[in-house]
Motif scaffolding. Sequence first.
Motif, mmCIF file in Angstrom:
data_model
loop_
_atom_site.group_PDB
_atom_site.id
_atom_site.type_symbol
_atom_site.label_atom_id
_atom_site.label_comp_id
_atom_site.label_asym_id
_atom_site.label_seq_id
_atom_site.Cartn_x
_atom_site.Cartn_y
_atom_site.Cartn_z
ATOM 1 N N ASP A 105 36.120 30.531 62.828
ATOM 2 C CA ASP A 105 35.959 31.214 64.115
ATOM 3 C C ASP A 105 36.821 30.727 64.895
ATOM 4 O OD1 ASP A 105 34.673 29.324 65.636
ATOM 5 O OD2 ASP A 105 32.792 30.613 65.062
ATOM 6 N N PRO A 106 37.144 31.658 66.323
ATOM 7 C CA PRO A 106 37.891 30.755 67.297
ATOM 8 C C PRO A 106 37.827 29.445 67.995
ATOM 9 C CG PRO A 106 37.273 33.459 68.235
ATOM 10 C CD PRO A 106 36.380 32.889 66.765
ATOM 11 N N CYS B 56 46.368 30.932 63.275
ATOM 12 C CA CYS B 56 45.291 31.557 63.535
ATOM 13 C C CYS B 56 45.173 30.696 65.404
ATOM 14 C CB CYS B 56 44.325 31.326 63.019
ATOM 15 S SG CYS B 56 44.289 32.327 61.280
ATOM 16 N N ALA C 298 43.455 30.072 68.518
ATOM 17 C CA ALA C 298 42.093 31.049 69.895
ATOM 18 C C ALA C 298 43.026 30.883 70.964
ATOM 19 C CB ALA C 298 41.127 29.902 69.705
ATOM 20 N N ASP C 299 42.322 31.912 71.768
ATOM 21 C CA ASP C 299 43.633 31.817 73.061
ATOM 22 C C ASP C 299 45.187 31.775 73.297
ATOM 23 O OD1 ASP C 299 43.004 32.739 76.097
ATOM 24 O OD2 ASP C 299 42.937 30.472 76.245
ATOM 25 N N ASP D 266 41.959 35.202 71.444
ATOM 26 C CA ASP D 266 41.501 34.832 70.052
ATOM 27 C C ASP D 266 42.754 34.980 68.933
ATOM 28 O OD1 ASP D 266 40.501 32.887 71.399
ATOM 29 O OD2 ASP D 266 38.328 34.523 71.480
#
Length: 192
Positions: free
Chosen positions: A38-39, A80, A82-83, A95
């Motif tokens: 996940d983020p 991958c 985040a932000d 994300d």
Amino acid sequence: MSRRATAAALAACGLLTLAACGESDPDDRNEVNAKLVDPDGKRVGTVEIDEDDGTTQVSVRVSGLEAGYHGFHVHTTGKCEADSPSPDDPAKTGDFLSAGGHLNPDDSAHGEHLGDLPALLVNDDGSAELEFAGPFTLDDLRDDDGSAVMIHAGRDNYANVPERYAPQGPDEDTTKTGDAGDRIACAVIEPR
């Protein structure tokens, strides 16, 4: 050469052949195992992709996601973050935007992208399992910059919007993304 010497030579050749088969070049592997995060970087599942005799089998297992249907895609870049900024529009951040758009080498309409995969149905307990034959090869996924497997917050409508709801046709968000929403989990598929 005697029969015993010939048999010994053949056995040695067989052992050398078997030994060579046991050694594998990492670039020749025909499977990918990647973790979905996940983020926040928390592991939420795995994606396994195996290719055998021209068939690509995809298996995904997740936990801890919101129940319901989720868009499930392959994106063009193996990042991958985040932000992160979008490769197409660095002013746009979010994300996993670093993964780029859907894998679409033929520039097909949404719903026909090589990266458009079946919807992922998450159960009430937050878990999901999905297995299917993929429309791509591992070479498609492991190009120079790799690719990313993505789970979205919402369902993907595959740009299948009837004219009665959109007389002018689907808008740009629908034709590019299927309105699947935010990117909530991502797995990197490394380049070769």
